[in-house]
Design a protein around this motif. Sequence first.
Motif, PDB file in Angstrom:
ATOM      1  N   ALA A  22      39.576  34.403  30.240  1.00  9.53           N
ATOM      2  CA  ALA A  22      39.219  34.466  31.658  1.00  9.53           C
ATOM      3  C   ALA A  22      39.402  33.053  32.211  1.00  9.53           C
ATOM      4  CB  ALA A  22      37.788  34.953  31.823  1.00  9.53           C
ATOM      5  N   ALA A  23      40.612  32.772  32.639  1.00 12.91           N
ATOM      6  CA  ALA A  23      41.038  31.419  33.009  1.00 12.91           C
ATOM      7  C   ALA A  23      40.812  31.141  34.493  1.00 12.91           C
ATOM      8  CB  ALA A  23      42.519  31.256  32.681  1.00 12.91           C
ATOM      9  N   ASN A  24      41.002  29.881  34.866  1.00  9.60           N
ATOM     10  CA  ASN A  24      41.060  29.532  36.284  1.00  9.60           C
ATOM     11  C   ASN A  24      42.540  29.370  36.656  1.00  9.60           C
ATOM     12  OD1 ASN A  24      41.913  26.787  35.715  1.00  9.60           O
ATOM     13  ND2 ASN A  24      39.794  26.354  35.197  1.00  9.60           N
ATOM     14  N   GLU A  25      42.809  29.208  37.942  1.00 11.26           N
ATOM     15  CA  GLU A  25      44.202  29.194  38.401  1.00 11.26           C
ATOM     16  C   GLU A  25      45.033  28.046  37.845  1.00 11.26           C
ATOM     17  OE1 GLU A  25      44.258  29.628  42.682  1.00 11.26           O
ATOM     18  OE2 GLU A  25      43.998  31.798  42.504  1.00 11.26           O
ATOM     19  N   SER A  26      44.403  26.961  37.437  1.00 11.42           N
ATOM     20  CA  SER A  26      45.163  25.830  36.887  1.00 11.42           C
ATOM     21  C   SER A  26      45.594  26.082  35.442  1.00 11.42           C
ATOM     22  CB  SER A  26      44.327  24.545  36.939  1.00 11.42           C
ATOM     23  OG  SER A  26      43.338  24.543  35.923  1.00 11.42           O
ATOM     24  N   GLY A  54      50.293  27.063  36.378  1.00 18.00           N
ATOM     25  CA  GLY A  54      49.154  27.838  36.844  1.00 18.00           C
ATOM     26  C   GLY A  54      49.375  29.336  36.805  1.00 18.00           C
ATOM     27  N   CYS A  55      48.423  30.055  37.385  1.00 17.95           N
ATOM     28  CA  CYS A  55      48.459  31.519  37.371  1.00 17.95           C
ATOM     29  C   CYS A  55      47.638  32.010  38.564  1.00 17.95           C
ATOM     30  CB  CYS A  55      47.852  32.018  36.054  1.00 17.95           C
ATOM     31  SG  CYS A  55      47.937  33.797  35.808  1.00 17.95           S
ATOM     32  N   ARG A  56      48.162  32.985  39.280  1.00 15.67           N
ATOM     33  CA  ARG A  56      47.437  33.521  40.441  1.00 15.67           C
ATOM     34  C   ARG A  56      46.419  34.581  40.009  1.00 15.67           C
ATOM     35  NH1 ARG A  56      52.701  33.835  43.751  1.00 15.67           N
ATOM     36  NH2 ARG A  56      52.536  36.048  43.329  1.00 15.67           N
ATOM     37  N   THR A  57      45.422  34.779  40.837  1.00 10.63           N
ATOM     38  CA  THR A  57      44.389  35.779  40.582  1.00 10.63           C
ATOM     39  C   THR A  57      45.019  37.149  40.355  1.00 10.63           C
ATOM     40  OG1 THR A  57      42.817  34.536  41.917  1.00 10.63           O
ATOM     41  CG2 THR A  57      42.291  36.847  41.512  1.00 10.63           C
ATOM     42  N   ILE A  74      46.223  35.355  25.986  1.00 13.17           N
ATOM     43  CA  ILE A  74      46.696  35.871  27.269  1.00 13.17           C
ATOM     44  C   ILE A  74      45.702  35.366  28.319  1.00 13.17           C
ATOM     45  CG2 ILE A  74      47.124  37.928  28.655  1.00 13.17           C
ATOM     46  CD1 ILE A  74      47.791  39.355  25.947  1.00 13.17           C
ATOM     47  N   HIS A  75      46.191  34.534  29.215  1.00 20.00           N
ATOM     48  CA  HIS A  75      45.345  33.929  30.245  1.00 20.00           C
ATOM     49  C   HIS A  75      45.446  34.766  31.511  1.00 20.00           C
ATOM     50  CE1 HIS A  75      45.363  30.209  27.788  1.00 20.00           C
ATOM     51  NE2 HIS A  75      46.589  30.618  27.501  1.00 20.00           N
ATOM     52  N   THR A  76      44.299  35.181  32.038  1.00 18.15           N
ATOM     53  CA  THR A  76      44.290  35.921  33.291  1.00 18.15           C
ATOM     54  C   THR A  76      43.214  35.341  34.189  1.00 18.15           C
ATOM     55  OG1 THR A  76      44.318  38.133  34.296  1.00 18.15           O
ATOM     56  CG2 THR A  76      42.707  37.767  32.524  1.00 18.15           C
ATOM     57  N   VAL A  77      43.472  35.358  35.482  1.00 16.93           N
ATOM     58  CA  VAL A  77      42.542  34.779  36.446  1.00 16.93           C
ATOM     59  C   VAL A  77      41.854  35.904  37.199  1.00 16.93           C
ATOM     60  CG1 VAL A  77      42.288  33.217  38.411  1.00 16.93           C
ATOM     61  CG2 VAL A  77      44.033  32.761  36.664  1.00 16.93           C
ATOM     62  N   GLY A  78      40.578  36.059  36.923  1.00 18.63           N
ATOM     63  CA  GLY A  78      39.798  37.089  37.608  1.00 18.63           C
ATOM     64  C   GLY A  78      39.399  36.650  39.001  1.00 18.63           C
ATOM     65  N   PRO A 113      37.232  39.283  27.021  1.00 22.12           N
ATOM     66  CA  PRO A 113      35.868  38.919  27.394  1.00 22.12           C
ATOM     67  C   PRO A 113      35.476  39.757  28.618  1.00 22.12           C
ATOM     68  CG  PRO A 113      37.367  37.405  28.432  1.00 22.12           C
ATOM     69  CD  PRO A 113      38.211  38.384  27.623  1.00 22.12           C
ATOM     70  N   SER A 114      34.308  39.544  29.139  1.00 27.77           N
ATOM     71  CA  SER A 114      33.890  40.174  30.389  1.00 27.77           C
ATOM     72  C   SER A 114      34.419  39.302  31.530  1.00 27.77           C
ATOM     73  CB  SER A 114      32.367  40.288  30.431  1.00 27.77           C
ATOM     74  OG  SER A 114      31.961  40.935  31.607  1.00 27.77           O
ATOM     75  N   ILE A 115      35.587  39.664  32.041  1.00 28.72           N
ATOM     76  CA  ILE A 115      36.296  38.841  33.025  1.00 28.72           C
ATOM     77  C   ILE A 115      35.550  38.798  34.365  1.00 28.72           C
ATOM     78  CG2 ILE A 115      38.456  38.613  34.342  1.00 28.72           C
ATOM     79  CD1 ILE A 115      39.855  40.015  31.935  1.00 28.72           C
ATOM     80  N   SER A 116      35.397  37.598  34.899  1.00 31.43           N
ATOM     81  CA  SER A 116      34.826  37.310  36.223  1.00 31.43           C
ATOM     82  C   SER A 116      33.310  37.436  36.329  1.00 31.43           C
ATOM     83  CB  SER A 116      35.465  38.174  37.326  1.00 31.43           C
ATOM     84  OG  SER A 116      36.718  37.667  37.676  1.00 31.43           O
ATOM     85  N   THR A 117      32.605  37.754  35.240  1.00 34.44           N
ATOM     86  CA  THR A 117      31.160  37.988  35.350  1.00 34.44           C
ATOM     87  C   THR A 117      30.303  36.748  35.121  1.00 34.44           C
ATOM     88  OG1 THR A 117      30.980  38.714  33.039  1.00 34.44           O
ATOM     89  CG2 THR A 117      31.371  40.419  34.698  1.00 34.44           C
ATOM     90  N   GLY A 118      30.930  35.633  34.784  1.00 35.80           N
ATOM     91  CA  GLY A 118      30.180  34.390  34.618  1.00 35.80           C
ATOM     92  C   GLY A 118      30.128  33.632  35.933  1.00 35.80           C
ATOM     93  N   ALA A 119      30.771  32.488  35.969  1.00 37.52           N
ATOM     94  CA  ALA A 119      30.756  31.607  37.151  1.00 37.52           C
ATOM     95  C   ALA A 119      31.345  32.283  38.392  1.00 37.52           C
ATOM     96  CB  ALA A 119      31.516  30.323  36.848  1.00 37.52           C
TER      97      ALA A 119
END
Length: 163
Positions: A22-26, A54-57, A74-78, A113-119
């Motif tokens: 669960a990556a950030n855009e950078s 980078g990677c877009r949402t 595999i990096h994905t941006v939630g 992981p549980s994508i986007s449910t943290g920060a």
Amino acid sequence: MTAIELKLGDITKFNGDAIVNAANESLMGGGGVDGAIHYAAGPELNNECARLNGCRTGEAKITAAYRLPAKYIIHTVGPVWHAQPSDAKKLKSCYVNSLRLAIQNDCKTVAFPSISTGAYGYPVSAAARIAITTIQNYPSNLIATIICYDRKTFQAYQAILNR
């Protein structure tokens, strides 16, 4: 249909073909699971991520896993939760694009992981419903493992999976 397993634990210990970050855009590391994956994989991961622009949402990109037991990351941006209908669409895209990359790279097993449910603040039960429905309905022979870092998240996913 894709098979789903649910586990409580540390995704960096997953010994399979791919783990999803669960990556950030950078793509250059951050907090939570992203930071843990970057730390465990070692500095080589940052070097490769720096070349990916980078990677877009909702999108996904793949790298080697370096010092992790998996072959790939595999990096994905939630999405950041804004209580908008587009949030669910973007979160679903994270799972679809990650599953597509796993298949394109001959993976048989993938851990999420549980994508986007943290920060990013996505409500866990809503995110769990999207994750499980999207993964189960994806046409593949993959075995997908959802690895929850804490018991509360695990219980939320388990409740959705048991329906």
